[in-house]
Design a protein around this motif. Structure first.
Motif, PDB file in Angstrom:
ATOM      1  N   ASP A   1      55.538 -45.786 -52.207  1.00  0.00           N
ATOM      2  CA  ASP A   1      55.903 -45.357 -53.571  1.00  0.00           C
ATOM      3  C   ASP A   1      55.336 -43.965 -53.858  1.00  0.00           C
ATOM      4  OD1 ASP A   1      57.140 -47.763 -53.922  1.00  0.00           O
ATOM      5  OD2 ASP A   1      55.593 -48.630 -55.239  1.00  0.00           O
ATOM      6  N   ALA A   2      54.109 -43.750 -53.406  1.00  0.00           N
ATOM      7  CA  ALA A   2      53.475 -42.442 -53.627  1.00  0.00           C
ATOM      8  C   ALA A   2      54.306 -41.353 -52.955  1.00  0.00           C
ATOM      9  CB  ALA A   2      52.053 -42.453 -53.070  1.00  0.00           C
ATOM     10  N   HIS A   3      54.702 -41.627 -51.733  1.00  0.00           N
ATOM     11  CA  HIS A   3      55.518 -40.663 -50.990  1.00  0.00           C
ATOM     12  C   HIS A   3      56.838 -40.403 -51.677  1.00  0.00           C
ATOM     13  CE1 HIS A   3      54.766 -39.429 -46.649  1.00  0.00           C
ATOM     14  NE2 HIS A   3      53.706 -39.222 -47.394  1.00  0.00           N
ATOM     15  N   ASP A   4      57.481 -41.502 -52.087  1.00  0.00           N
ATOM     16  CA  ASP A   4      58.789 -41.368 -52.731  1.00  0.00           C
ATOM     17  C   ASP A   4      58.670 -40.512 -53.993  1.00  0.00           C
ATOM     18  OD1 ASP A   4      59.698 -42.932 -50.708  1.00  0.00           O
ATOM     19  OD2 ASP A   4      59.935 -44.766 -51.914  1.00  0.00           O
ATOM     20  N   ALA A   5      57.491 -40.565 -54.620  1.00  0.00           N
ATOM     21  CA  ALA A   5      57.283 -39.766 -55.839  1.00  0.00           C
ATOM     22  C   ALA A   5      56.837 -38.340 -55.492  1.00  0.00           C
ATOM     23  CB  ALA A   5      56.242 -40.452 -56.718  1.00  0.00           C
ATOM     24  N   GLY A   6      56.720 -38.027 -54.200  1.00  0.00           N
ATOM     25  CA  GLY A   6      56.385 -36.657 -53.790  1.00  0.00           C
ATOM     26  C   GLY A   6      54.899 -36.384 -53.629  1.00  0.00           C
ATOM     27  N   ALA A   7      54.080 -37.441 -53.690  1.00  0.00           N
ATOM     28  CA  ALA A   7      52.632 -37.220 -53.525  1.00  0.00           C
ATOM     29  C   ALA A   7      52.264 -37.216 -52.038  1.00  0.00           C
ATOM     30  CB  ALA A   7      51.851 -38.319 -54.235  1.00  0.00           C
ATOM     31  N   VAL A   8      51.185 -36.499 -51.720  1.00  0.00           N
ATOM     32  CA  VAL A   8      50.639 -36.507 -50.362  1.00  0.00           C
ATOM     33  C   VAL A   8      49.546 -37.582 -50.324  1.00  0.00           C
ATOM     34  CG1 VAL A   8      49.369 -35.155 -48.650  1.00  0.00           C
ATOM     35  CG2 VAL A   8      51.141 -34.067 -50.048  1.00  0.00           C
TER      36      VAL A   8
ATOM     37  N   LYS B   1      49.442 -35.645 -57.568  1.00  0.00           N
ATOM     38  CA  LYS B   1      50.084 -34.872 -56.494  1.00  0.00           C
ATOM     39  C   LYS B   1      49.509 -35.209 -55.122  1.00  0.00           C
ATOM     40  CE  LYS B   1      52.906 -32.660 -59.056  1.00  0.00           C
ATOM     41  NZ  LYS B   1      54.246 -33.241 -59.099  1.00  0.00           N
ATOM     42  N   VAL B   2      48.249 -35.600 -55.110  1.00  0.00           N
ATOM     43  CA  VAL B   2      47.628 -36.072 -53.871  1.00  0.00           C
ATOM     44  C   VAL B   2      46.899 -37.366 -54.228  1.00  0.00           C
ATOM     45  CG1 VAL B   2      45.987 -35.567 -52.000  1.00  0.00           C
ATOM     46  CG2 VAL B   2      47.257 -33.694 -53.076  1.00  0.00           C
ATOM     47  N   ILE B   3      46.986 -38.356 -53.349  1.00  0.00           N
ATOM     48  CA  ILE B   3      46.212 -39.582 -53.557  1.00  0.00           C
ATOM     49  C   ILE B   3      45.341 -39.782 -52.322  1.00  0.00           C
ATOM     50  CG2 ILE B   3      46.279 -42.049 -54.087  1.00  0.00           C
ATOM     51  CD1 ILE B   3      48.916 -41.623 -55.493  1.00  0.00           C
ATOM     52  N   ILE B   4      44.036 -39.777 -52.572  1.00  0.00           N
ATOM     53  CA  ILE B   4      43.041 -39.944 -51.502  1.00  0.00           C
ATOM     54  C   ILE B   4      42.592 -41.397 -51.558  1.00  0.00           C
ATOM     55  CG2 ILE B   4      40.723 -39.239 -50.747  1.00  0.00           C
ATOM     56  CD1 ILE B   4      41.286 -36.526 -52.222  1.00  0.00           C
ATOM     57  N   ILE B   5      42.681 -42.082 -50.410  1.00  0.00           N
ATOM     58  CA  ILE B   5      42.427 -43.533 -50.444  1.00  0.00           C
ATOM     59  C   ILE B   5      41.385 -43.958 -49.415  1.00  0.00           C
ATOM     60  CG2 ILE B   5      43.484 -45.829 -50.200  1.00  0.00           C
ATOM     61  CD1 ILE B   5      46.200 -44.483 -50.882  1.00  0.00           C
ATOM     62  N   GLY B   6      40.329 -44.568 -49.889  1.00  0.00           N
ATOM     63  CA  GLY B   6      39.389 -45.295 -49.023  1.00  0.00           C
ATOM     64  C   GLY B   6      39.845 -46.746 -49.107  1.00  0.00           C
ATOM     65  N   ALA B   7      40.561 -47.219 -48.106  1.00  0.00           N
ATOM     66  CA  ALA B   7      41.278 -48.495 -48.235  1.00  0.00           C
ATOM     67  C   ALA B   7      40.352 -49.703 -48.328  1.00  0.00           C
ATOM     68  CB  ALA B   7      42.226 -48.676 -47.053  1.00  0.00           C
TER      69      ALA B   7
END
Ligand code: BGC
Length: 364
Positions: A119-126, A101-107
């Motif tokens: 893709d994450a957004h399209d799947a509804g994730a923040v 539901k949330v993806i936290i990313i240290g790029a």
């Protein structure tokens, strides 16, 4: 404004100018999260880069424990040591597939995650960018980090202070190092430091004797200490046969120690060397009078802030931000929560680490 300009330079530096046609960024303070929330035990993905410094190692464990304690199902992954960008892209895709539901990313590479975060957004994730900004996409909702420009300013000022303490008058010979060019933070740190150092270069107080002042010349590929060490070796050979090296701007502790190793191997006196991250080995070096300064960016506080954002989102509320103008990623200004970094030298180390059970004993 200040950082917006800086980031534009950053983007240029990583050859992403093609995107500068996007009318300078649009202030978007809405972010995501004005949804109905999600299950209290939802999966939260955390995609961290390769472990190029101690803070990343600490963050992984803190996210595991903190998300579990908050009742979430944490999925914490690191990019490996070699195929780092692809590793991280694949890890984020797997998090999307698993319904995070949330993806936290240290790029690992701030410019190469556009497809995955979309893709994450399209799947509804923040999507929350953690410590390092994600560039050139509007599918990043929040940024949580220490104030990177301020980190650079503090490093530049520490270099000046350290030099003045050793020798009251210039000119001082210095060399400049910056971080990995795929890390959006690297040019921000460098530009923050140069905002303090450039006027002193211009008035002749500081002399970059090698002439290498461009971020492309000063960059350290992959933040690897061996790369900083070999560049320092070359600089010493090419430029410091007879003249003295008074100071080195180092963007972090891992590289600072590599620079000091190089200088020691050449049998030269250790110059004033800056750092960042409060790594245990560097705190010891500072107390021993070798490395001059570091920056305290307490990872415990940064991870707690990111987890707080997740808790707020879970309830269907909008996370708090305190900066809505500085971090233009080339497409949008990403609403940010910025924490204040603290400069640490031998003088204030005991005070700075008083509440850190790992570092406090090193300052005794
Ligand atoms: C972090 C620094 C760290 C560097 C190398 C940066 O993005 O902000 O704290 O030293 O990466 O790992």
């Amino acid at each position: 404004m200040r950082k917006r300009l800086i980031l534009t330079t950053a983007i240029a530096a990583v050859a992403l100018m093609a995107l500068s046609g996007c009318s300078g960024g649009r202030a978007d303070t809405s972010g995501a999260g004005d949804t109905t929330g999600f299950a209290a035990d939802a999966t939260i993905g955390v995609a961290l880069p390769s472990k190029t410094s101690e803070n990343w190692v600490l963050a992984g464990g803190l996210f595991e424990d903190g998300l579990k304690e908050a009742g979430f199902t944490g999925d914490v992954q690191y990019a490996g040591a070699s195929t780092t960008v692809k590793d991280q892209q694949d890890q984020i895709s797997a998090m999307v597939t698993s319904g995070a539901k949330v993806i936290i990313i240290g790029a690992q590479d701030g410019g190469q995650l556009g497809t995955q975060v979309q893709d994450a957004h399209d799947a509804g994730a923040v999507v929350i960018a953690y410590d390092r900004l994600i560039l050139n996409t509007d599918a990043v909702d929040y940024y949580v980090a220490y104030d990177n420009f301020k980190v650079g300013e503090l490093q530049g000022q520490a270099l000046l202070d350290g030099l003045a303490a050793v020798k009251p008058e210039g000119p001082y010979n210095i060399e400049l190092f910056s971080g990995n060019s795929a890390d959006a933070n690297a040019p921000v740190f460098f530009n923050g430091a140069m905002s303090v150092l450039q006027p002193k270069i211009d008035d002749g107080t500081l002399v970059v004797a090698s002439g290498q002042t461009d971020i492309k010349q000063t960059a350290t590929a992959d933040w690897k200490p061996e790369n900083a060490q070999s560049r320092m070796d070359s600089l010493l050979t090419s430029t410091y046969g007879s003249q003295e090296l008074d100071g080195v701007l180092s963007p972090n502790d891992t590289l600072a120690r590599a620079i000091i190793t190089s200088v020691k191997a050449a049998g030269k006196p250790i110059p004033i060397v800056t750092g960042q991250d409060s790594e245990a080995e560097s705190v010891k070096s500072i107390m021993a009078g070798e490395q001059y300064s570091t920056i305290n960016k307490d990872t415990r506080v940064l991870v707690a802030q990111a987890i707080d954002m997740v808790k707020t989102l879970q309830k269907g509320d909008k996370p708090e931000v305190n900066d809505t103008e500085s971090y233009d990623n080339g497409v949008k200004v990403v609403p940010a929560y910025l924490l204040p970094p603290v400069i640490v030298t031998k003088d204030n180390a005991a005070e700075a680490y008083a509440n850190d059970p790992k570092l406090a004993p090193l300052t005794k």
